[in-house]
Design an enzyme around this catalytic site. Sequence first.
Site, mmCIF file in Angstrom:
data_model
loop_
_atom_site.group_PDB
_atom_site.id
_atom_site.type_symbol
_atom_site.label_atom_id
_atom_site.label_comp_id
_atom_site.label_asym_id
_atom_site.label_seq_id
_atom_site.Cartn_x
_atom_site.Cartn_y
_atom_site.Cartn_z
ATOM 1 N N GLY B 143 0.912 -1.129 0.018
ATOM 2 C CA GLY B 143 -0.209 -0.187 -0.006
ATOM 3 C C GLY B 143 1.069 1.168 0.082
ATOM 4 O O GLY B 143 1.850 1.438 -0.584
ATOM 5 N N LEU B 169 -3.672 -5.742 -4.807
ATOM 6 C CA LEU B 169 -2.702 -4.734 -4.878
ATOM 7 C C LEU B 169 -1.380 -5.349 -4.281
ATOM 8 O O LEU B 169 -1.382 -6.024 -3.306
ATOM 9 C CB LEU B 169 -3.462 -3.760 -3.874
ATOM 10 C CG LEU B 169 -2.200 -2.566 -3.823
ATOM 11 C CD1 LEU B 169 -2.001 -1.803 -5.119
ATOM 12 C CD2 LEU B 169 -2.780 -1.602 -2.707
ATOM 13 N N ASP B 170 -0.320 -5.086 -5.009
ATOM 14 C CA ASP B 170 1.146 -5.578 -4.598
ATOM 15 C C ASP B 170 1.036 -6.735 -4.179
ATOM 16 O O ASP B 170 1.841 -7.415 -3.218
ATOM 17 C CB ASP B 170 1.141 -4.608 -3.314
ATOM 18 C CG ASP B 170 1.407 -3.250 -3.758
ATOM 19 O OD1 ASP B 170 1.132 -2.269 -2.778
ATOM 20 O OD2 ASP B 170 1.760 -2.713 -4.820
ATOM 21 N N ALA B 171 0.296 -7.888 -4.949
ATOM 22 C CA ALA B 171 0.463 -9.139 -4.581
ATOM 23 C C ALA B 171 0.874 -10.124 -5.736
ATOM 24 O O ALA B 171 0.970 -11.282 -5.400
ATOM 25 C CB ALA B 171 -0.874 -9.847 -4.049
#
Lengths: 288, 226
Positions: B143, B169-171
């Site tokens: 995040g 997100l961001d994964a």
Amino acid sequence: GNLLGIHLFQCPDAVGIVAKLSECIASRGGNIHSVDVFVPDDAPVFYARSEFTYNPRLWPRDMLRTDFLHLSDCFNAQKSTVRVPDIDPKYKIAVLASKQDHCLFDLLHRWQEGRLPVDIHCVISNHDRPVDNHVMRFLKRHEIPYHYLPTTSGNKREQEILELIEGTDFVVLARYMQVMSESFLKSYGKDIINIHHGLLPSFKGGSPSRQAFNAGVKLIGATSHFVTPELDAGPIIEQMVERVSHRDTLHSFVVKSENLEKQCLAEAIKSYCELRVLPYEVMKTVVF
Amino acid sequence: MLRTDFLHLSDCFNAQKSTVRVPDIDPKYKIAVLASKQDHCLFDLLHRWQEGRLPVDIHCVISNHDRPVDNHVMRFLKRHEIPYHYLPTTSGNKREQEILELIEGTDFVVLARYMQVMSESFLKSYGKDIINIHHGLLPSFKGGSPSRQAFNAGVKLIGATSHFVTPELDAGPIIEQMVERVSHRDTLHSFVVKSENLEKQCLAEAIKSYCELRVLPYEVMKTVVF
């Protein structure tokens, strides 16, 4: 001959602290070899670590103590510790371990080689080891007591542990897999250093190697830190990483991790014994 | 013939993936680069491209941040005749349809510190790979403001992560990670500076590996990087 003295200091920032520190040492014929000073931009706190050599005939140990105590009072210091490694008693420590003994054995080996300047008071474990186990043979040979205290979910044996670690200067959790309660930490009151086999704050809790393996990271690490009531969240002292790739298996993740844990824990303890480590704000450390 | 030979091989073994490239004769990968206000990654990519170290054809740059014509990025793009599309976003409008039209025909997309989250439908519509740089060592500090999170957490190592973009997100599968040491002597500012250095290197390395056909998604969340 001249002796090495180390002084670690933390106080509210003011003008003239370094001057008074240097004056204190110089006035007794001491020779300063290094001074590390740190004052954060955003807080009026003064941290310093000084190394000096001095002639003990000109500056007896008791006088050294009172001189620095006077300095400490002068500046309302939160911390003022002076050590003369060659004449002061070694730090007395207890080491706690569970089934995995790679960190424990590495510490014992370094201690035996004279590279870990501590006095190992005892080893406490919730895992039983047969007498012909290499750790047990080592401890027996060096007359270091081993206390087997099996734990259950209902009984963490904390009272017994507290009694066994009484009189130690700090405690090392060398892959001790039990969580120390807040009341235990309060009762012991002194520093406890833990090794977490993951790169905090990633992968808190159990099986961080498996968590990392499943997460597809390209770097794994270990973290040594001070123990606080919150699990795996105390001020971090040292972190180390190593690369992993698709060629790594869960097994090789674990092997690489064990290597990192040994190094990272040993480095943290060494820094601590050399008076390089100071807690800083809530969750950080100054490591000179 | 090279193509058909490998195609035959691919059919033989029911391959999920069989890509053959001859860098000297095949067309370069055509990419679009998206950026927001922070342009250190974008400019680093442009610079490497100019030096011939990024074997791609930059189709366009898309940004939700406006830049004056005398801005160094703008001057560079103008000089090299690379279109710059300013598409301001709001919470209600991510301009995804327009972006999809602009990136049509590209081989992959690079999010170079593009601070908008791409929706699942966008990813489905584009269908091809999107590489993102996250200014933190995933899975730590997902995040926003990972440098600030790291600074407050008292870590001794900070990092950057380049990864494939997935709906979460961001994964997505991680391609590359890099770290640098920090200490009590670091300020939030130096955390950010060190992080920017890492992001540039990490993103460039990921794109280079991708262009050299070294990267394959592996299981759900991993990559093989030869």
